[in-house]
Design an enzyme around this catalytic site. Structure first.
Site, PDB file in Angstrom:
ATOM      1  CG  MET A   2     -21.681 107.047 -30.323  1.00  0.00           C
ATOM      2  SD  MET A   2     -22.020 108.280 -28.988  1.00  0.00           S
ATOM      3  CE  MET A   2     -23.133 107.252 -28.145  1.00  0.00           C
ATOM      4  N   GLY A   3     -19.781 102.782 -31.204  1.00  0.00           N
ATOM      5  CA  GLY A   3     -19.366 101.529 -31.291  1.00  0.00           C
ATOM      6  C   GLY A   3     -20.022 100.613 -30.000  1.00  0.00           C
ATOM      7  CG  LEU A  63     -20.213  98.077 -33.758  1.00  0.00           C
ATOM      8  CD1 LEU A  63     -19.396  97.694 -34.969  1.00  0.00           C
ATOM      9  CD2 LEU A  63     -20.893  99.463 -33.832  1.00  0.00           C
ATOM     10  CG  HIS A  64     -26.673  96.556 -30.615  1.00  0.00           C
ATOM     11  ND1 HIS A  64     -27.289  97.175 -32.006  1.00  0.00           N
ATOM     12  CD2 HIS A  64     -26.508  97.523 -29.875  1.00  0.00           C
ATOM     13  CE1 HIS A  64     -27.849  98.258 -31.468  1.00  0.00           C
ATOM     14  NE2 HIS A  64     -27.180  98.615 -30.440  1.00  0.00           N
ATOM     15  CG  HIS A  89     -24.725  99.457 -34.005  1.00  0.00           C
ATOM     16  ND1 HIS A  89     -24.443  98.906 -32.744  1.00  0.00           N
ATOM     17  CD2 HIS A  89     -24.624 100.839 -33.797  1.00  0.00           C
ATOM     18  CE1 HIS A  89     -24.426  99.926 -31.764  1.00  0.00           C
ATOM     19  NE2 HIS A  89     -24.691 101.123 -32.344  1.00  0.00           N
ATOM     20  NE  ARG A 105     -26.542 105.586 -22.832  1.00  0.00           N
ATOM     21  CZ  ARG A 105     -26.566 106.481 -23.813  1.00  0.00           C
ATOM     22  NH1 ARG A 105     -27.409 106.281 -24.934  1.00  0.00           N
ATOM     23  NH2 ARG A 105     -25.517 107.538 -23.836  1.00  0.00           N
TER      24      ARG A 105
HETATM   25  O1  PAF Z   1     -26.681 107.156 -32.447  1.00  0.00           O
HETATM   26  C1  PAF Z   1     -25.531 107.206 -32.225  1.00  0.00           C
HETATM   27  O2  PAF Z   1     -24.691 106.204 -31.953  1.00  0.00           O
HETATM   28  C2  PAF Z   1     -24.776 108.750 -32.076  1.00  0.00           C
HETATM   29  O3  PAF Z   1     -25.626 109.550 -31.448  1.00  0.00           O
HETATM   30  C3  PAF Z   1     -24.161 109.060 -33.631  1.00  0.00           C
HETATM   31  C4  PAF Z   1     -25.333 109.435 -34.614  1.00  0.00           C
HETATM   32  C5  PAF Z   1     -22.975 108.112 -33.909  1.00  0.00           C
HETATM   33  C6  PAF Z   1     -23.485 110.352 -33.232  1.00  0.00           C
HETATM   34  O4  PAF Z   1     -22.440 110.322 -32.170  1.00  0.00           O
END
Ligand code: PAF
Length: 282
Positions: free
Chosen positions: A30-31, A33-34, A37, A187
């Site tokens: 969901m962007g 990023l850290h 990810h 978050r």
């Molecule tokens: O973990 C996440 O970032 C989200 O739940 C995902 C898997 C990209 C689905 O929106």
């Protein structure tokens, strides 16, 4: 790295590589990023010929009053990080592209999604299952990578991918932490300096569980009280759940004599943080 916003274009581009036998790896995000990810992207880069990352803040997995509207975003920074990590395609569809007018389908995974975050966030895993199914159908990757911080999410995804005979191998990757133990999360940006200090109570509570186990404690209620009291001692915290569950079924364990997962969800200020640890019991 090519940035794609349309489903049809992503299919055309990626199919070219699939048709000549290239292995497609996929990291849905969901962007904002850290390093967590980026650890998924790194593994995906190592194991595949073509790396696709998606950034899509999926409205269907947020409940009323949750942080969909204010979910942090920085597409420019994310794109630079992904470019640096050797990503081939960044797929960033709009909400209208993913959920056009008339969209009417729901996916629900029972059992594994019932407890933990499933109880606290009704409908959340239906939304995750829906968007991940759509993304896997669009990208059709050989492998897809998810972090184990969202342990229940990973189990839910593994369940529906198996149930629906989807042709993607789901890979779970270890939690990445700050040096002081805080699990990385987009978050964490919601935390002010004091809350950031208090947030350490999640990962630091694991030490008390190890200590109790070493002391021969097997009663869930005893260890749960220790963890809850430790968390409550930290300002700005409000416990959502402290659960000791079977790592496979995610059902509560009766005692601590077999391997178990401690799953935590705690509000720290405005941020709802989750963390978990698997405890191996001899
Ligand atoms: O973990 C996440 O970032 C989200 O739940 C995902 C898997 C990209 C689905 O929106």
């Amino acid at each position: 790295m090519k940035i794609i916003t349309k489903i049809s274009e992503s299919r055309d581009e990626i199919n070219v590589f699939r048709c000549v036998g290239k292995r497609i790896g996929f990291v849905p995000t969901m962007g904002y990023l850290h390093e967590g990810h980026l650890s998924l992207v790194k593994k995906c880069r190592e194991e595949n010929d073509i790396v696709v990352v998606s950034i899509f803040v999926n409205p269907t997995q947020f409940g009323a009053g949750e942080d969909f509207e204010r979910y942090p975003k920085d597409l420019k920074k994310d794109a630079a990080l992904l470019q640096g990590a050797g990503v081939d395609f960044l797929f960033t569809p709009s909400v209208e592209e993913m959920y056009p007018e008339g969209f009417s389908t729901a996916i629900s995974v029972s059992g594994i999604s019932d407890g933990l975050c499933g109880s606290s966030r009704p409908g959340h895993f239906d939304g995750v299952a829906l968007v991940v199914t759509k993304l896997l159908n669009i990208i059709m990757p050989h492998k897809a990578y998810f972090g184990m911080k969202d342990y229940q999410q990973l189990q839910v995804i593994k369940r529906f991918v198996a149930d629906l005979n989807m042709n993607t191998k789901i890979i779970g990757m270890p939690i990445i932490r700050e040096t002081d133990g805080l699990a990385l999360s987009s978050r964490n940006i919601y935390l002010n300096a004091d809350e950031r200090k208090s947030a350490l109570c999640l990962s630091r509570s694991f030490a008390f569980v190890y200590e109790a186990l070493e002391g021969g404690e097997t009663e869930v209620s005893e260890v749960k009280t220790i963890v809850e009291n430790f968390i409550k001692d930290h300002p700005h915290t409000r416990i959502d759940y402290v659960q000791f569950v079977d790592p496979e079924t995610l059902k509560p364990v009766k005692d601590l004599t077999k391997d178990f997962l401690l799953a935590l969800a705690v509000y720290v200020g405005k941020a709802r943080l989750i963390d978990n640890n698997i405890f191996k019991v001899m």
